[in-house]
Scaffold this active site. Structure first.
Site, PDB file in Angstrom:
ATOM      1  N   LYS A  90     -83.964  -5.760 -16.198  1.00  0.00           N
ATOM      2  CA  LYS A  90     -84.836  -5.971 -17.358  1.00  0.00           C
ATOM      3  C   LYS A  90     -86.025  -5.015 -17.361  1.00  0.00           C
ATOM      4  O   LYS A  90     -86.711  -4.863 -16.353  1.00  0.00           O
ATOM      5  CB  LYS A  90     -85.335  -7.419 -17.350  1.00  0.00           C
TER       6      LYS A  90
ATOM      7  N   GLY B 135     -89.796  -5.103 -10.238  1.00  0.00           N
ATOM      8  CA  GLY B 135     -88.803  -4.318  -9.496  1.00  0.00           C
ATOM      9  C   GLY B 135     -88.198  -3.210 -10.342  1.00  0.00           C
ATOM     10  O   GLY B 135     -87.998  -2.085  -9.871  1.00  0.00           O
ATOM     11  N   CYS B 136     -87.924  -3.519 -11.590  1.00  0.00           N
ATOM     12  CA  CYS B 136     -87.301  -2.528 -12.483  1.00  0.00           C
ATOM     13  C   CYS B 136     -88.284  -1.404 -12.821  1.00  0.00           C
ATOM     14  O   CYS B 136     -87.894  -0.241 -12.948  1.00  0.00           O
ATOM     15  CB  CYS B 136     -86.792  -3.201 -13.750  1.00  0.00           C
ATOM     16  N   THR B 137     -89.551  -1.752 -12.949  1.00  0.00           N
ATOM     17  CA  THR B 137     -90.570  -0.731 -13.213  1.00  0.00           C
ATOM     18  C   THR B 137     -90.719   0.185 -12.007  1.00  0.00           C
ATOM     19  O   THR B 137     -90.760   1.415 -12.150  1.00  0.00           O
ATOM     20  CB  THR B 137     -91.922  -1.398 -13.567  1.00  0.00           C
TER      21      THR B 137
ATOM     22  N   ALA C 288     -87.620   2.479 -11.911  1.00  0.00           N
ATOM     23  CA  ALA C 288     -87.664   3.487 -12.976  1.00  0.00           C
ATOM     24  C   ALA C 288     -88.702   4.565 -12.664  1.00  0.00           C
ATOM     25  O   ALA C 288     -88.445   5.763 -12.856  1.00  0.00           O
ATOM     26  CB  ALA C 288     -87.983   2.828 -14.318  1.00  0.00           C
TER      27      ALA C 288
END
Length: 157
Positions: free
Chosen positions: A39, A44-46, A49
């Site tokens: 998401k 974690g995804c930030t 990325a």
């Protein structure tokens, strides 16, 4: 059927952050680092990325493109890109067609609740679209460097 190491990945087409249709075959002739993440805008995804962003030039020097895939809609991807200055394409897999092909759409458990979502994973494809490396159940820390080092050590151009 789930893609296997050493086999050519079936082509798929998904919308990118601008609503443009992007096919996996558009990247033929380059190494492709496909990373699936749960998401946009989550911690974690930030981090993941931004790690890919910070190493983008190193991947580019190896003739590799980075493509992120999540179930988020295109508009959310664009906000994520704008907020974190991401220099690569994000694809919207709302019906999880690509996630199913790679076997990363999984039943997950969190705080006693069960739901389906993306299992953080990265796949490296060679210039002909064959799967040469997979990282499943990825831990964010040091993951991007591991993927970069794999390419440095295993490609012969």
């Amino acid at each position: 059927m789930q893609v296997e190491l050493g086999t050519k990945v079936n082509d798929f087409t998904l919308p990118n952050q601008n609503g443009e249709q992007v096919s996996l075959s558009d990247f033929q002739g380059k190494y492709v680092v496909l990373y699936f993440y749960p998401k946009d805008m989550t911690p974690g995804c930030t981090t993941e990325a931004c790690d890919f962003r910070d190493h983008h030039e190193s991947f580019k020097e190896l003739d590799a493109v980075i493509v992120g895939i999540s179930p988020d809609p295109e508009a959310r991807h664009q906000k994520f890109i704008d907020k974190h200055e991401l220099p690569f394409t994000l694809l919207s897999d709302e019906d999880h067609q690509a996630a199913d092909q790679f076997g990363v759409w999984k039943l997950k458990k969190n705080f006693g609740k069960e739901y389906y979502g993306i299992e953080r994973s990265t796949f490296i494809l060679d210039k002909e679209g064959k799967l040469i490396k997979e990282y499943r159940k990825v831990r964010v820390k040091d993951h991007v460097v591991d993927a970069l080092n794999y390419l440095k050590e295993n490609i012969a151009d």
